[in-house]
Scaffold this active site. Structure first.
Site, PDB file in Angstrom:
ATOM      1  N   GLY A 126       5.833   4.736  -8.802  1.00  0.00           N
ATOM      2  CA  GLY A 126       6.047   3.400  -9.144  1.00  0.00           C
ATOM      3  C   GLY A 126       5.163   1.845  -9.369  1.00  0.00           C
ATOM      4  O   GLY A 126       4.571   1.164  -9.262  1.00  0.00           O
ATOM      5  N   HIS A 127       4.321   2.453  -7.847  1.00  0.00           N
ATOM      6  CA  HIS A 127       3.206   1.657  -7.892  1.00  0.00           C
ATOM      7  C   HIS A 127       2.469   1.294  -9.078  1.00  0.00           C
ATOM      8  O   HIS A 127       2.133   0.305  -9.637  1.00  0.00           O
ATOM      9  CB  HIS A 127       2.896   1.099  -6.814  1.00  0.00           C
ATOM     10  CG  HIS A 127       3.480   0.930  -5.330  1.00  0.00           C
ATOM     11  ND1 HIS A 127       3.257   2.289  -4.142  1.00  0.00           N
ATOM     12  CD2 HIS A 127       3.672  -0.051  -5.099  1.00  0.00           C
ATOM     13  CE1 HIS A 127       3.687   1.519  -3.056  1.00  0.00           C
ATOM     14  NE2 HIS A 127       4.195   0.224  -3.434  1.00  0.00           N
ATOM     15  N   LYS A 147      13.610  -2.023  -7.610  1.00  0.00           N
ATOM     16  CA  LYS A 147      14.025  -1.260  -6.817  1.00  0.00           C
ATOM     17  C   LYS A 147      14.779  -2.562  -5.660  1.00  0.00           C
ATOM     18  O   LYS A 147      15.474  -2.553  -5.258  1.00  0.00           O
ATOM     19  CB  LYS A 147      13.411  -0.165  -5.873  1.00  0.00           C
ATOM     20  CG  LYS A 147      14.178   0.294  -4.933  1.00  0.00           C
ATOM     21  CD  LYS A 147      13.309   1.782  -4.320  1.00  0.00           C
ATOM     22  CE  LYS A 147      12.321   1.534  -3.541  1.00  0.00           C
ATOM     23  NZ  LYS A 147      12.506   0.323  -3.242  1.00  0.00           N
ATOM     24  N   SER A 195       9.659   5.268  -3.143  1.00  0.00           N
ATOM     25  CA  SER A 195       9.437   4.515  -1.871  1.00  0.00           C
ATOM     26  C   SER A 195       8.411   5.329  -0.982  1.00  0.00           C
ATOM     27  O   SER A 195       8.511   6.579  -1.034  1.00  0.00           O
ATOM     28  CB  SER A 195      10.816   4.208  -1.394  1.00  0.00           C
ATOM     29  OG  SER A 195      10.687   3.570   0.043  1.00  0.00           O
ATOM     30  N   SER A 196       7.743   4.250  -0.452  1.00  0.00           N
ATOM     31  CA  SER A 196       6.909   4.449   0.320  1.00  0.00           C
ATOM     32  C   SER A 196       7.889   5.305   2.066  1.00  0.00           C
ATOM     33  O   SER A 196       7.311   6.121   2.388  1.00  0.00           O
ATOM     34  CB  SER A 196       6.077   3.472   0.657  1.00  0.00           C
ATOM     35  OG  SER A 196       5.421   3.108  -0.061  1.00  0.00           O
ATOM     36  N   GLY A 223       0.506  -1.372  -0.379  1.00  0.00           N
ATOM     37  CA  GLY A 223       0.053   0.101  -0.294  1.00  0.00           C
ATOM     38  C   GLY A 223       1.016   1.227   0.494  1.00  0.00           C
ATOM     39  O   GLY A 223       2.317   1.243  -0.147  1.00  0.00           O
ATOM     40  N   ASN A 224      -0.133   2.345   0.142  1.00  0.00           N
ATOM     41  CA  ASN A 224       0.787   3.750   0.042  1.00  0.00           C
ATOM     42  C   ASN A 224       1.021   3.810  -0.988  1.00  0.00           C
ATOM     43  O   ASN A 224       2.133   3.877  -1.046  1.00  0.00           O
ATOM     44  CB  ASN A 224       1.772   3.811   1.617  1.00  0.00           C
ATOM     45  CG  ASN A 224       2.525   4.810   1.339  1.00  0.00           C
ATOM     46  OD1 ASN A 224       3.514   5.651   0.819  1.00  0.00           O
ATOM     47  ND2 ASN A 224       1.417   6.124   1.790  1.00  0.00           N
ATOM     48  N   LEU A 225       0.758   3.514  -2.381  1.00  0.00           N
ATOM     49  CA  LEU A 225       0.948   3.464  -3.440  1.00  0.00           C
ATOM     50  C   LEU A 225       1.150   4.745  -3.846  1.00  0.00           C
ATOM     51  O   LEU A 225       0.514   5.945  -3.688  1.00  0.00           O
ATOM     52  CB  LEU A 225      -0.564   3.402  -4.389  1.00  0.00           C
ATOM     53  CG  LEU A 225      -0.947   2.141  -3.685  1.00  0.00           C
ATOM     54  CD1 LEU A 225      -2.187   0.671  -4.360  1.00  0.00           C
ATOM     55  CD2 LEU A 225      -0.132   0.839  -4.454  1.00  0.00           C
TER      56      LEU A 225
END
Ligand code: PAF
Length: 284
Positions: free
Chosen positions: A36-37, A151, A187-188, A31-33
């Site tokens: 990158g996601h 990554k 990155s989150s 989550g915390n898209l």
């Protein structure tokens, strides 16, 4: 988009999707898209008929002193982003749904060799947690293709290894790292950085690129390059965990004969630990 938090109705849905002859894609996330996601989602949408994105902050892959408690959980925003990209199904289970009462005594998937060093050494048990949850998600969703960001290159290799070792009929696609204009890999955990730390963080990728350029111009004393890179990182306010030039397939220390190389790096900026890598085929 359908949203499921329980395994049984998800399986029922996916059974009917399969009966319609559709291929299933899986993008596993915590989550915390971010962008990158979303690149994983876009690629998965273009390659499969029915896309499942999972969001599960997996306690099994966090060490005791790590950021499980503070890891950003943004399910409502994530769900909106997935809707906008026409994701077909969000699977967002609870810890109980995935592990029941057995979290402490759960069967673990352990991948040898590839997990011994780098993040495996700095974060004991981390990759057992990753491999275990990914295999569970594979078994729940039974995707035709699963998509992962590069990554986390060591993570990608070990997922490839157990997929092959356990004869899973799943194609894996590695998706290139998305970066900020400064080069900082998305990155989150970038959320933890203040402006100044964000600027220092960008130096991680610059150092990776500088080292790769030096290798390409014939500098093949890899230990000396690693040492110089670590000192350069320190000079820019980062505390290197590792900076290692490796064979890109085996992750063993690179030799002058290796053509496919990866440099894996992890560094702390304050309490935040970031990872990145650069991979390329030597042409010198
Ligand atoms: O890369 C991640 O976000 C996680 O390690 C994964 C693959 C979703 C497993 O929890």
């Amino acid at each position: 988009m359908q949203i499921h938090s329980a395994i049984t109705p998800l399986r029922k849905l996916l059974k009917s999707v399969r009966q319609e002859g559709k291929s299933i894609g899986l993008v596993p996330t915590m989550g915390n898209l971010h962008a990158g996601h979303m690149e994983l989602i876009k690629q998965a949408k273009s390659k499969t008929d029915f896309l499942v994105c999972s969001i599960f902050v997996n306690p099994l892959q966090f060490g005791v002193n790590e950021d499980l408690g503070s890891y950003p959980r943004t399910l409502a925003e994530d769900s909106q982003k997935l809707e906008l990209e026409n994701c077909d199904c969000l699977f967002a289970p609870s810890v109980d749904e995935i592990y029941g009462a057995t979290l402490e005594a759960h069967t673990l998937v352990q991948v040898p060799e590839l997990t011994e060093n780098f993040c495996g050494r700095s974060r004991p048990g981390h990759f057992d947690g990753v491999a275990t949850v990914v295999l569970k998600l594979f078994n729940i969703v039974q995707p035709d293709i699963a998509f992962f960001g590069l990554k986390d290159y060591q993570q990608f290799l070990l997922i490839q290894k157990f997929t092959e070792d356990l004869s899973l009929d799943i194609e894996l696609v590695g998706v290139e790292t998305q970066r900020e204009p400064s080069g900082l890999a998305l990155s989150s955990r970038n959320n933890y950085l203040n402006d100044e730390q964000r600027q220092s963080a960008a130096f991680l990728y610059r150092t990776l690129r500088d080292s790769a350029e030096q290798i390409n111009s014939g500098h093949l004393d890899f230990p000396a390059l690693e040492k110089a890179a670590q000192l350069a990182l320190q000079a820019h306010g980062l505390k290197p965990d590792y900076f290692s030039i490796c064979n890109a397939r085996t992750l063993r220390p690179a030799t002058a004969e290796d053509r496919q190389l990866v440099i894996l790096a992890a560094a702390f900026i304050g309490p935040t630990r970031l990872i990145d890598n650069i991979r390329w085929q030597r042409s010198d």
